[in-house]
Design a protein around this motif. Structure first.
Motif, PDB file in Angstrom:
ATOM      1  N   ASP A  16       0.821  -1.199   0.000  1.00 36.48           N
ATOM      2  CA  ASP A  16       0.000   0.000   0.000  1.00 36.48           C
ATOM      3  C   ASP A  16       0.860   1.258   0.000  1.00 36.48           C
ATOM      4  O   ASP A  16       1.949   1.286   0.585  1.00 36.48           O
ATOM      5  N   GLU A  17       0.373   2.299  -0.655  1.00 39.53           N
ATOM      6  CA  GLU A  17       1.090   3.576  -0.748  1.00 39.53           C
ATOM      7  C   GLU A  17       1.349   4.211   0.616  1.00 39.53           C
ATOM      8  O   GLU A  17       2.262   5.013   0.766  1.00 39.53           O
ATOM      9  N   SER A  18       0.558   3.862   1.626  1.00 35.12           N
ATOM     10  CA  SER A  18       0.716   4.461   2.953  1.00 35.12           C
ATOM     11  C   SER A  18       1.897   3.862   3.733  1.00 35.12           C
ATOM     12  O   SER A  18       2.251   4.354   4.797  1.00 35.12           O
ATOM     13  N   VAL A  19       2.513   2.813   3.193  1.00 40.54           N
ATOM     14  CA  VAL A  19       3.619   2.128   3.858  1.00 40.54           C
ATOM     15  C   VAL A  19       4.919   2.450   3.132  1.00 40.54           C
ATOM     16  O   VAL A  19       4.958   2.506   1.904  1.00 40.54           O
ATOM     17  N   ARG A  31       5.040  -1.291  -6.892  1.00 39.58           N
ATOM     18  CA  ARG A  31       4.917  -1.807  -5.523  1.00 39.58           C
ATOM     19  C   ARG A  31       4.399  -3.252  -5.494  1.00 39.58           C
ATOM     20  O   ARG A  31       3.974  -3.751  -4.467  1.00 39.58           O
TER      21      ARG A  31
END
Length: 62
Positions: A16-19, A31
């Motif tokens: 995920d982009e938040s990680v 990713r």
């Protein structure tokens, strides 16, 4: 999510982009760090650091 690099209908695992992503070589593309081919193949492609890849191979997992 469908893989961006594999055969049609392969299911991808994406970070995920938040990680935080970590090193570029940890990913197949963008990713995506793993994907499973559709049946009847059902093989799994997974990127691992060299040390873990050796461990997985020696343990009979890869």
């Amino acid at each position: 999510m469908e893989s961006k690099i594999s055969v049609p209908d392969a299911t991808a695992l994406w970070l995920d982009e938040s990680v935080l992503a970590g090193p570029k070589e940890a990913f197949i593309i963008e990713r995506e760090f793993a994907h499973m081919h559709p049946r009847p193949d059902s093989s799994l492609h997974l990127h691992l650091p060299l040390e873990l890849a050796v461990y997985a191979i020696s343990g009979g997992w890869a």
